[in-house]
Design a protein around this motif. Sequence first.
Motif, PDB file in Angstrom:
ATOM      1  N   PRO A 207      -1.593   1.329 -10.843  1.00 56.97           N
ATOM      2  CA  PRO A 207      -1.329   2.221  -9.702  1.00 56.97           C
ATOM      3  C   PRO A 207      -2.438   2.140  -8.656  1.00 56.97           C
ATOM      4  O   PRO A 207      -3.618   2.001  -8.987  1.00 56.97           O
ATOM      5  N   PRO A 208      -2.072   2.222  -7.380  1.00 60.56           N
ATOM      6  CA  PRO A 208      -3.077   2.207  -6.312  1.00 60.56           C
ATOM      7  C   PRO A 208      -3.865   3.513  -6.277  1.00 60.56           C
ATOM      8  O   PRO A 208      -3.492   4.503  -6.919  1.00 60.56           O
ATOM      9  N   ALA A 209      -4.938   3.513  -5.498  1.00 58.36           N
ATOM     10  CA  ALA A 209      -5.704   4.740  -5.281  1.00 58.36           C
ATOM     11  C   ALA A 209      -4.821   5.780  -4.600  1.00 58.36           C
ATOM     12  O   ALA A 209      -3.964   5.442  -3.768  1.00 58.36           O
ATOM     13  N   VAL A 210      -5.010   7.039  -4.963  1.00 59.03           N
ATOM     14  CA  VAL A 210      -4.189   8.114  -4.418  1.00 59.03           C
ATOM     15  C   VAL A 210      -4.732   8.538  -3.053  1.00 59.03           C
ATOM     16  O   VAL A 210      -5.934   8.770  -2.887  1.00 59.03           O
TER      17      VAL A 210
ATOM     18  N   GLY B  59       7.622   6.312 -10.627  1.00 56.05           N
ATOM     19  CA  GLY B  59       8.515   5.218 -10.980  1.00 56.05           C
ATOM     20  C   GLY B  59       8.958   4.433  -9.761  1.00 56.05           C
ATOM     21  O   GLY B  59       9.025   3.200  -9.794  1.00 56.05           O
ATOM     22  N   GLN B  60       9.277   5.143  -8.690  1.00 53.91           N
ATOM     23  CA  GLN B  60       9.669   4.466  -7.457  1.00 53.91           C
ATOM     24  C   GLN B  60       8.511   3.650  -6.899  1.00 53.91           C
ATOM     25  O   GLN B  60       8.698   2.520  -6.435  1.00 53.91           O
ATOM     26  N   LEU B  61       7.313   4.185  -6.982  1.00 51.80           N
ATOM     27  CA  LEU B  61       6.127   3.469  -6.510  1.00 51.80           C
ATOM     28  C   LEU B  61       5.900   2.203  -7.334  1.00 51.80           C
ATOM     29  O   LEU B  61       5.646   1.127  -6.780  1.00 51.80           O
TER      30      LEU B  61
ATOM     31  N   VAL C  19       2.576  -9.482  -1.232  1.00 52.50           N
ATOM     32  CA  VAL C  19       1.962  -8.226  -0.801  1.00 52.50           C
ATOM     33  C   VAL C  19       1.389  -7.584  -2.065  1.00 52.50           C
ATOM     34  O   VAL C  19       2.051  -6.811  -2.748  1.00 52.50           O
ATOM     35  N   ASP C  20       0.141  -7.925  -2.348  1.00 54.41           N
ATOM     36  CA  ASP C  20      -0.368  -7.720  -3.703  1.00 54.41           C
ATOM     37  C   ASP C  20      -0.820  -6.309  -4.043  1.00 54.41           C
ATOM     38  O   ASP C  20      -0.449  -5.772  -5.070  1.00 54.41           O
ATOM     39  N   ARG C  21      -1.666  -5.715  -3.241  1.00 51.52           N
ATOM     40  CA  ARG C  21      -2.225  -4.421  -3.601  1.00 51.52           C
ATOM     41  C   ARG C  21      -2.090  -3.451  -2.442  1.00 51.52           C
ATOM     42  O   ARG C  21      -2.689  -3.642  -1.383  1.00 51.52           O
ATOM     43  N   PRO C  22      -1.314  -2.372  -2.594  1.00 51.85           N
ATOM     44  CA  PRO C  22      -1.312  -1.338  -1.561  1.00 51.85           C
ATOM     45  C   PRO C  22      -2.724  -0.792  -1.366  1.00 51.85           C
ATOM     46  O   PRO C  22      -3.502  -0.673  -2.323  1.00 51.85           O
ATOM     47  N   ALA C  23      -3.059  -0.472  -0.124  1.00 49.25           N
ATOM     48  CA  ALA C  23      -4.375   0.108   0.142  1.00 49.25           C
ATOM     49  C   ALA C  23      -4.508   1.471  -0.521  1.00 49.25           C
ATOM     50  O   ALA C  23      -5.598   1.858  -0.965  1.00 49.25           O
ATOM     51  N   ALA C  24      -3.394   2.192  -0.580  1.00 51.55           N
ATOM     52  CA  ALA C  24      -3.369   3.524  -1.191  1.00 51.55           C
ATOM     53  C   ALA C  24      -1.912   3.924  -1.366  1.00 51.55           C
ATOM     54  O   ALA C  24      -1.001   3.211  -0.927  1.00 51.55           O
TER      55      ALA C  24
END
Length: 455
Positions: A250-253, A317-319, A331-336
């Motif tokens: 999971p990305p940073a919140v 789950g959607q995330l 598009v590898d890693r969401p910034a947040a």
Amino acid sequence: MFFIDTIEVAGLGNRSYLAGGRREALVVDPPRDVDQVIAAAARRGVRIAHVVETHVHNDYVTGGPELARLTGAAYLVPAGARVSFERTPVHDGDTMVVDAGAGLVLRALATPGHTPHHTSYVLEADGAAVAVFTGGSLLIGTVGRPDLVEPRLTEGLARAQHASARRLADELPDETTVLPTHGFGSFCSAGPAEGGATTIGKEKSANEALTRDVDTFVADLLAGLDEVPAYYAHMGPANAAGPAPVDLTPPAVADADEIAARLAAGEWVVDLRNRVAFAEGHVAGSFNFEAEGQLATYLAWLIPWGKPVTLLAESSGQLAAAQRELVRVGVDRPAAAATGEPSAWVREGEPLAAFRRATFADLAARHPGDGLVVLDVRRSSERADGFIEGSVHIPVHALHGRLGEIPAGEVWVHCAGGMRAAIAASLLDAAGREVVAVDDAFAAAEKAGLTVRTA
């Protein structure tokens, strides 16, 4: 005894395959998120002994190198493909034992056309061809497009597609199952594919490459080529270099302050909720790409490559599903990211933005002098089949860079069914335009009394 399992990559309109016998199996054109492939092999109780690529892909990042590394499988890549990693080069006519106990052998057939090095693979059981993995060569009713490598090669590759399709039809029995990678909504397909299963015999009577002479086939193929998603330019080089393993943690919140700061910095904040919920209330400046739509294709197509993206989702789950879709196209890693309700994504005292949704009947009820703009965001090929008289045409993939071309007034934006109109409406809303999203099938336009013309 043998099996062939299909691994759907629905968001990209592609398929991968796991095929084998009692103990060993092969994987054809694996997606980047290889955990699902490993799980499929575990369910079958087989060892993945071969990972096979039909070509260096232009529409997604392959999981081939990582799957081969994790399983110890031989990594088979067409010999003509220029890659910068260790692999087993495959030449026309090469054979590989898949499962000796089951009498399974894989035979390579050079089928250039989609790319110069494209290779199909015939699965033989006890010496008889039972299936052919055709990648981007022979698809269901069509072939893979020949214009993704280099413009000067396009016509020659189109002619090669015709010859390759004929080779498959001539050399394989009619009952051989045809298992393509592309053609289930993929933009790598030269035309719409129909149906989910086919054979060489069926294709002989239905496939345009097998029912038309080469000159007619090539002329029609080239005339029908559609726009190429912008992110395709990054896929081939990534695959030739050897993609890195994926990180699906999971990305940073992000809290409301961080979301606001990222918007202020010009970063993309993408709301994954369905278009109805987004229209009713969303963070001002955010864009709507539905998680259940063609998320990877359209987000990767529209976003400036490499720009940080923050994802807003209704659930973890959607995330997670969206992350999985996006790594397939680099598009590898969401910034947040943030999950939950949109009211928690804005700072205290800040209202949510909203816009109206409507139907073509609602549009038809408006008076022509009401100062509204009808914006059609479909592709050019769709518009050629019919468009609303007086409408402005800017395909959704070009809209972000052409907002200034839209005349003044309230913008009623439509596509063919509603998904792309929602993306476009969110772009317009973020730019401060008064917008109405037409969430309706285009077939309803003429029935509603709107004047529909053809090009």
